[in-house]
Design an enzyme around this catalytic site. Structure first.
Site, PDB file in Angstrom:
ATOM      1  N   LYS A 147      48.331  73.566  62.019  1.00 15.29           N
ATOM      2  CA  LYS A 147      49.604  73.051  62.535  1.00 15.29           C
ATOM      3  C   LYS A 147      50.366  72.256  61.471  1.00 15.29           C
ATOM      4  O   LYS A 147      51.563  72.466  61.269  1.00 15.29           O
ATOM      5  CB  LYS A 147      49.329  72.173  63.767  1.00 15.29           C
ATOM      6  CG  LYS A 147      50.547  71.485  64.345  1.00 15.29           C
ATOM      7  CD  LYS A 147      50.332  71.094  65.788  1.00 15.29           C
ATOM      8  CE  LYS A 147      49.631  69.779  65.992  1.00 15.29           C
ATOM      9  NZ  LYS A 147      50.498  68.603  65.856  1.00 15.29           N
ATOM     10  N   SER A 148      49.673  71.359  60.764  1.00 19.91           N
ATOM     11  CA  SER A 148      50.351  70.532  59.754  1.00 19.91           C
ATOM     12  C   SER A 148      50.965  71.422  58.665  1.00 19.91           C
ATOM     13  O   SER A 148      52.099  71.196  58.222  1.00 19.91           O
ATOM     14  CB  SER A 148      49.344  69.585  59.083  1.00 19.91           C
ATOM     15  OG  SER A 148      48.940  68.599  59.983  1.00 19.91           O
ATOM     16  N   ARG A 196      55.070  72.343  57.466  1.00 21.09           N
ATOM     17  CA  ARG A 196      55.537  72.222  56.074  1.00 21.09           C
ATOM     18  C   ARG A 196      56.036  73.554  55.526  1.00 21.09           C
ATOM     19  O   ARG A 196      56.939  73.589  54.688  1.00 21.09           O
ATOM     20  CB  ARG A 196      54.419  71.641  55.217  1.00 21.09           C
ATOM     21  CG  ARG A 196      54.226  70.131  55.514  1.00 21.09           C
ATOM     22  CD  ARG A 196      52.826  69.682  55.253  1.00 21.09           C
ATOM     23  NE  ARG A 196      52.630  68.239  55.375  1.00 21.09           N
ATOM     24  CZ  ARG A 196      52.333  67.597  56.506  1.00 21.09           C
ATOM     25  NH1 ARG A 196      52.235  68.256  57.651  1.00 21.09           N
ATOM     26  NH2 ARG A 196      52.161  66.286  56.519  1.00 21.09           N
ATOM     27  N   GLY A 214      55.491  64.493  66.477  1.00 19.32           N
ATOM     28  CA  GLY A 214      55.654  63.385  65.532  1.00 19.32           C
ATOM     29  C   GLY A 214      55.909  63.889  64.122  1.00 19.32           C
ATOM     30  O   GLY A 214      56.708  63.311  63.374  1.00 19.32           O
ATOM     31  N   ARG A 261      57.016  56.521  70.588  1.00 18.86           N
ATOM     32  CA  ARG A 261      56.147  56.376  69.417  1.00 18.86           C
ATOM     33  C   ARG A 261      56.865  55.680  68.251  1.00 18.86           C
ATOM     34  O   ARG A 261      58.079  55.779  68.115  1.00 18.86           O
ATOM     35  CB  ARG A 261      55.619  57.761  68.993  1.00 18.86           C
ATOM     36  CG  ARG A 261      54.724  58.356  70.081  1.00 18.86           C
ATOM     37  CD  ARG A 261      54.161  59.689  69.705  1.00 18.86           C
ATOM     38  NE  ARG A 261      53.284  59.606  68.546  1.00 18.86           N
ATOM     39  CZ  ARG A 261      52.776  60.670  67.918  1.00 18.86           C
ATOM     40  NH1 ARG A 261      53.086  61.882  68.343  1.00 18.86           N
ATOM     41  NH2 ARG A 261      51.987  60.515  66.895  1.00 18.86           N
ATOM     42  N   GLN A 315      52.358  61.589  57.627  1.00 15.80           N
ATOM     43  CA  GLN A 315      53.744  61.826  58.049  1.00 15.80           C
ATOM     44  C   GLN A 315      54.685  60.894  57.309  1.00 15.80           C
ATOM     45  O   GLN A 315      55.768  61.304  56.868  1.00 15.80           O
ATOM     46  CB  GLN A 315      53.866  61.631  59.564  1.00 15.80           C
ATOM     47  CG  GLN A 315      53.092  62.697  60.337  1.00 15.80           C
ATOM     48  CD  GLN A 315      53.089  62.465  61.836  1.00 15.80           C
ATOM     49  OE1 GLN A 315      53.578  61.440  62.322  1.00 15.80           O
ATOM     50  NE2 GLN A 315      52.536  63.396  62.577  1.00 15.80           N
ATOM     51  N   ASP A 363      42.533  63.171  64.396  1.00 15.06           N
ATOM     52  CA  ASP A 363      42.939  64.082  65.476  1.00 15.06           C
ATOM     53  C   ASP A 363      41.735  64.642  66.238  1.00 15.06           C
ATOM     54  O   ASP A 363      41.887  65.203  67.324  1.00 15.06           O
ATOM     55  CB  ASP A 363      43.756  65.255  64.913  1.00 15.06           C
ATOM     56  CG  ASP A 363      45.127  64.795  64.424  1.00 15.06           C
ATOM     57  OD1 ASP A 363      45.567  63.695  64.805  1.00 15.06           O
ATOM     58  OD2 ASP A 363      45.761  65.547  63.659  1.00 15.06           O
ATOM     59  N   ARG A 415      45.177  67.449  72.974  1.00 13.59           N
ATOM     60  CA  ARG A 415      43.799  67.362  72.474  1.00 13.59           C
ATOM     61  C   ARG A 415      42.852  66.751  73.516  1.00 13.59           C
ATOM     62  O   ARG A 415      41.657  67.053  73.536  1.00 13.59           O
ATOM     63  CB  ARG A 415      43.749  66.572  71.171  1.00 13.59           C
ATOM     64  CG  ARG A 415      44.553  67.258  70.062  1.00 13.59           C
ATOM     65  CD  ARG A 415      44.134  66.789  68.690  1.00 13.59           C
ATOM     66  NE  ARG A 415      45.217  66.925  67.724  1.00 13.59           N
ATOM     67  CZ  ARG A 415      45.518  68.047  67.088  1.00 13.59           C
ATOM     68  NH1 ARG A 415      44.848  69.151  67.314  1.00 13.59           N
ATOM     69  NH2 ARG A 415      46.514  68.068  66.225  1.00 13.59           N
TER      70      ARG A 415
HETATM   71  C1  S3P Z   1      49.972  64.856  60.629  1.00  9.16           C
HETATM   72  C2  S3P Z   1      49.507  63.617  60.272  1.00  9.16           C
HETATM   73  C3  S3P Z   1      48.699  62.777  61.172  1.00  9.16           C
HETATM   74  C4  S3P Z   1      48.109  63.587  62.310  1.00  9.16           C
HETATM   75  C5  S3P Z   1      49.124  64.493  62.955  1.00  9.16           C
HETATM   76  C6  S3P Z   1      49.673  65.468  61.931  1.00  9.16           C
HETATM   77  C7  S3P Z   1      50.781  65.610  59.648  1.00  9.16           C
HETATM   78  O1  S3P Z   1      49.518  61.778  61.728  1.00  9.16           O
HETATM   79  O2  S3P Z   1      47.536  62.738  63.269  1.00  9.16           O
HETATM   80  O3  S3P Z   1      48.533  65.211  64.020  1.00  9.16           O
HETATM   81  O4  S3P Z   1      51.022  66.826  59.854  1.00  9.16           O
HETATM   82  O5  S3P Z   1      51.201  65.012  58.642  1.00  9.16           O
HETATM   83  P1  S3P Z   1      49.853  60.393  60.966  1.00  9.16           P
HETATM   84  O6  S3P Z   1      50.650  60.711  59.765  1.00  9.16           O
HETATM   85  O7  S3P Z   1      50.633  59.596  61.959  1.00  9.16           O
HETATM   86  O8  S3P Z   1      48.528  59.780  60.651  1.00  9.16           O
END
Ligand code: S3P
Length: 429
Positions: free
Chosen positions: A22-23, A27, A94, A122, A169, A314, A389
């Site tokens: 997902k991350s 990107r 987020g 948030r 993030q 996570d 989750r």
């Molecule tokens: C993520 C960073 C993490 C993670 C989120 C995805 C990302 O959050 O918990 O599910 O894709 O950069 P934080 O940056 O708030 O730690």
């Protein structure tokens, strides 16, 4: 509202390929969108969070479409995005709102970005405050702490940022605000966080150097688009890993999954608990990847704190499920961040565990679970509290219960990260 039921069905066996991380999928769309041409993405995640990023980038003028399973992005270059004619919607994501706030603060137009009722609670100050220090003009509720955020983008200057909250993030937002700045961006971390932005920018030809704790990005280099095959999501794999560990006679193979060392905390933590997890076919291109073989294991509980928490943040909900089947007490500390995730995950874990008769204690920054104290009633109803989750973690718990059925409310929340969860799970039985 979809209710789904889970109960014991024997031992999982066989192999599974998982949707892309997902991350990295976020990107690929964002960095691809400001690259200098067309790229194809294979094994994109297709979760709702990623579709929020897709939609937002389209509203910023980037053409994105699918051809079969593949996603094609036609990048507009570093200064080619255009002012959106409406509010951008990050949904539940987020990563979408924080990364795009960074990117948009350096684009010379006005934009507004918001999200669903969970996201609007948030904390956004962690990106807004450093970006303001860099010279960005951003407004939001509670002095910029809460979305909607409105951003009047402009050329930004050089910036050095010492991170206080360990968050990929935040780091990524600052780096994205520096791509077309007039001077370099330096970020100094306090704990290692996922480095997918750095790796992808480098792969696309940006002038970036990173070696923990420092990242140095020099602006001005066009990003050259590169086709990507995204490795399977290790955070999604975590549910199947724990499933195989806690059930007898299991052996599963998870193919082509992400093995980036900033993400493998889940494997390290579970191995410390005695898990039998083997890595084969390891390879490294722009991201490390490989196959995992997971077999039933006798788990013993441990204390999880410090960097182990950052690297497995996570996966804590499903680690909690593993703890129920481990020997001794599982203690999770230094995990206050869990309170500001999609929901307050500490409360969601503790409240739902109690329904199974598990001995559980809540701390401000974590929780403890006494292994071997499970005594569920015939039917347990889990409330995921809007969190994907939490829903998937308790679905795994259901598979370990021979005489009880676990009913999970609002199960459609899993679509946020893993719409094919049930289908992939069924394939292992
Ligand atoms: C993520 C960073 C993490 C993670 C989120 C995805 C990302 O959050 O918990 O599910 O894709 O950069 P934080 O940056 O708030 O730690």
């Amino acid at each position: 509202m979809t209710v789904q039921k889970f109960t014991y069905r024997g031992s999982p066996k066989g192999e599974v390929f998982l949707p892309g991380d997902k991350s990295i999928s976020h990107r690929a769309i964002i960095i691809g969108g400001v690259s200098d041409g067309k790229l194809r993405i294979k094994n994109f995640s297709w979760g709702k969070d990623n579709l929020s990023t897709w939609k937002a980038m389209e509203n910023l003028g980037v053409k994105i479409w699918s051809e079969g399973e593949e996603v094609i992005v036609e990048g507009r270059g570093l200064d080619g995005l255009s002012e959106p004619s409406d509010v951008l919607d990050a949904g539940n994501s987020g990563t979408t709102i924080r990364l795009l706030t960074g990117l948009l603060s350096a684009q010379e137009f006005y934009s507004v970005i918001t999200g669903d009722r969970f996201l609007r609670k948030r904390p956004m100050g962690r990106v807004v405050n450093p970006l303001r220090k860099r010279g960005a003009s951003i407004w939001g509720r509670k002095g910029g702490e809460l979305a909607p955020l409105s951003i009047l983008g402009r050329k930004l200057g050089e910036f050095t940022f010492f991170m206080d909250v360990p968050s990929a993030q935040v780091k990524s937002a600052i780096l994205l605000s520096g791509l077309n700045a007039t001077g370099p961006t330096k970020v100094v971390e306090r704990a290692p966080t996922r480095d997918h932005t750095e790796r992808m920018l480098k792969y696309f030809g940006a002038d970036i150097k990173f070696r923990y704790p420092e990242v140095l990005l020099s602006p001005g280099k066009e990003l050259r688009p590169v086709d990507l095959t995204i490795p399977g999501d290790l955070s999604s794999a975590a549910f199947f890993i724990v499933l195989a560990l806690i059930l007898e006679d299991s052996e599963i193979v998870i193919r082509d999954v992400l093995l980036n060392p900033t993400r493998t905390g889940i494997i390290e933590v579970l191995r410390k608990m005695g898990a039998n997890i083997e890595v084969i076919n390891y390879s490294e291109e722009w991201e490390p990847r490989g196959d995992l073989i997971v077999r039933s294991s006798r788990l013993k509980n441990i204390i999880i704190e410090g960097e182990d928490v950052v690297k497995s943040i996570d996966e804590i909900p499903v680690i909690a499920v593993a703890g129920v089947f481990g020997k001794g007490k599982l203690v999770v500390r230094d995990a206050g961040e869990l309170r500001v995730k999609e929901t307050d995950r500490i409360r969601a874990i503790v409240e739902n565990m109690k329904k199974f008769g598990v001995e559980v204690e809540e701390f401000n920054d974590g929780f403890s679970i006494q292994g071997g104290t499970l005594s569920p009633p015939r039917e347990v109803e889990v409330d995921p509290m809007g969190d994907h989750r939490i829903a998937m973690a308790f679905a795994i718990m259901g598979h370990a219960l021979r005489d009880s059925v676990v009913t999970i409310k609002d199960f459609e929340v899993v679509d946020i990260s893993f719409p094919s969860f049930r289908e992939k799970l069924d394939g292992l039985f």
